[in-house]
Design an enzyme around this catalytic site. Structure first.
Site, PDB file in Angstrom:
ATOM      1  N   CYS A   1      -2.089   9.304   4.840  1.00  0.00           N
ATOM      2  CA  CYS A   1      -1.214   8.839   5.508  1.00  0.00           C
ATOM      3  C   CYS A   1      -1.473   9.646   6.818  1.00  0.00           C
ATOM      4  O   CYS A   1      -0.723   8.564   7.708  1.00  0.00           O
ATOM      5  CB  CYS A   1       0.235  10.116   4.872  1.00  0.00           C
TER       6      CYS A   1
ATOM      7  N   CYS B   1       0.437  -1.249   0.042  1.00  0.00           N
ATOM      8  CA  CYS B   1       0.006   0.070   0.643  1.00  0.00           C
ATOM      9  C   CYS B   1       0.659   1.323   0.207  1.00  0.00           C
ATOM     10  O   CYS B   1      -0.042   2.611  -0.135  1.00  0.00           O
ATOM     11  CB  CYS B   1      -0.995  -0.025   1.632  1.00  0.00           C
TER      12      CYS B   1
END
Lengths: 403, 137
Positions: free
Chosen positions: B102, B33
């Site tokens: 993130c 990912c």
């Protein structure tokens, strides 16, 4: 600044810029106009067409100017699909094409066409035998790119073209990465259609072309006036096309010396990077490779982080990492080559240009290793790999089963 | 592309490293990912006394981890558990849209480390009672 991202954009040569200028302010007529101002523009347009044709061994009337490589690729795929759908609805492409081919193929699938995507080997190379196997009676077009800028591998286009011709199937190649950089000849490559773009050989953005072999039926993408033999309507971008022509003439003349210059720089980077940075993998073919391409994967670190540190040091490069792409997807090119997603994250792509020097390469070799070291020190993957290596070392006891 | 704050944390990340005898460890993400983040915490009287992290990822991932480590340090664990993705993105003066995930990763990793600490604590207490399960995990 050290610029090593020539595949993304290149500066226009001073001679090219100079040649373009009069067509903005002096000879600014419309090539379709009958009067003298139009005549000047038309002459310039036809001169550029001859220069571009000469670069790839084509006849001038086989060159259709477009606004960019993407348009030329769309034109090739959709234009051939539309013109030949009564013969069949099967198209073959490779799995590492540029998005302008990949996404075009998806659109054609939505429109009822069937698309076969050819695999590549670990070097990113298409096997011509796979083309042969994929061909069907209803195949109307094969499109395989000449080279991919992300990995540099040069495809066996002449061989694929020969197979297509034997089976009477049209063959297109996207030569944006090669035309003007290495010898490209439409006869030797056995192609019916070929895409090229001016910025590859220091011409301006906004000018590209599709070569269409004489006699090939194609449907225009844009309907409108009779510009470009009615195949690409819209007033021509004369200054950009003039620039493309001049750049093509210079590219042809200087090709050999440019290649020698680029190859020397490329080979030094390919040789030195893995020496200075352990666990660096060269991507793409070791020999069948663009003279200006260095593509590596640096294990345990991520491309964008490296890229930003390099940028701070004045070095401009590129990466196929998911974090760099807007879509947050790992490059389909690396995945097709069987590279793991984790390794692909460490992708760095250097594309060299005629202005680069040995000093530029030295600077990369000096700046990159400490950047990688710094990022590896904070990488959990690096620590795990080092631990695993350490525990692999032969030791007396061996690990017992803990229960 | 990035705010000055993100760049500052990316270039000079705080609290990078490993705590060998951590009281709680939280790892999230996987290389496929794009990002992997690991947090290590030392807890004293339910307060985060020490915090370290490791990150494999982009500049945003590194900056997020660094920022969270600063935000969580010294906090009571119930307070630290309340740190949200939004808080982190705000403290960093914003993140590009495609990088917001993130900040997700960062908060998740911290929370996981705290949950790990709480689970260990519970196990220990259970163990003191003599009820230690035969198969831990």
């Amino acid at each position: 600044m050290v610029y090593l991202d020539y595949a993304a954009a290149a500066p226009v040569l001073p001679e090219v810029y100079e040649a373009m200028l009069p067509y903005f302010t002096e000879h600014w007529g419309n090539p379709s106009s009958i009067h003298e101002l139009g005549e000047k523009a038309r002459e310039a347009l036809e001169k550029a067409r001859a220069q571009v044709a000469d670069l790839i061994g084509a006849a001038p009337e086989e060159i259709i100017f477009t606004s960019c490589g993407t348009e030329a690729n769309n034109f090739a795929l959709k234009g051939i699909a539309w013109a030949h759908e009564n013969r069949g609805k099967h198209i073959i492409i490779s799995s590492i094409e540029h998005f302008s081919i990949m996404h075009c193929a998806k659109t054609l699938e939505r429109w009822g066409f069937e698309v076969t995507r050819l695999p590549v080997d670990r070097y990113g190379m298409v096997n011509p035998a796979d083309v042969e196997k994929a061909l069907r009676p209803d195949t109307i077009l094969v499109s395989v790119m000449h080279a991919n800028n992300e990995i540099g591998t040069i495809q066996p286009i002449a061989e694929i073209g020969r197979i297509c011709r034997e089976r009477n199937v049209l063959f297109h190649t996207d030569a944006v990465a090669t035309a003007g950089l290495i010898p490209v000849n439409v006869e030797e490559l056995n192609v019916d259609l070929l895409t090229l773009s001016a910025n590859t050989f220091y011409g301006p953005k906004g000018a590209a072309a599709l070569y269409i072999r004489k006699g090939v039926r194609i449907q225009p993408l844009l309907d409108g006036g009779i510009q470009e033999r009615g195949l690409r309507a819209g007033t021509e971008n004369v200054p950009a096309i003039v620039g493309m022509g001049v750049a093509a003439a210079i590219a042809k003349k200087e090709m050999n010396s440019r290649i020698q210059h680029l190859q020397a720089l490329r080979d030094r980077l390919i040789e030195e990077l893995p020496k200075r940075i352990p666990d660096t993998i060269l991507l793409g073919h070791p020999h069948q490779r663009l003279p200006n391409n260095v593509s590596v994967a640096i294990e345990y670190v991520e491309g964008e982080s490296m890229l930003l540190f390099m940028d701070m040091a004045g070095i401009k490069i590129s990466s196929g990492s998911a974090c760099v792409s807007r879509s947050l997807k790992v490059s389909h090119v690396m995945l097709a080559m069987g590279i793991s997603a984790a390794t692909a994250q460490g992708s760095l792509v250097f594309t060299l240009g005629i202005h680069n020097t040995e000093k530029d390469v030295d600077q990369v070799l000096e700046v990159l290793p400490p950047v990688v070291q710094r990022l590896r020190e904070m990488s959990p993957l690096y620590h795990k790999a080092k631990h695993a290596q350490a525990s692999k070392q032969p030791s007396g006891g061996g690990q017992g089963v803990q229960r | 592309m990035y705010s000055a704050k993100v760049m500052e944390h990316f270039l000079h990340p705080r609290n990078v490293g490993v705590i060998e005898d951590a009281d709680g460890v939280g790892e999230v993400g996987n290389p496929a990912c794009g990002d992997v983040m690991t947090f290590y915490i030392k807890v004293k009287e339910d307060r985060i006394a020490e915090i370290k992290f490791q990150t494999f990822g982009c500049a945003a991932a590194i900056a997020v981890a660094s920022m969270i480590s600063e935000m969580a340090k010294g906090k009571h664990i119930t307070e630290a558990l309340k740190i949200t993705n939004k808080d982190v993105a705000e403290a960093l003066e914003g993140l590009p849209k495609q990088k917001l995930h993130c900040s997700n990763l960062g908060a998740d990793a911290l929370h996981k480390a705290i949950e790990d600490y709480l689970a260990r604590k519970k196990e220990k207490e259970a163990g003191d009672d003599g009820n230690k399960p035969s198969c831990a995990r």
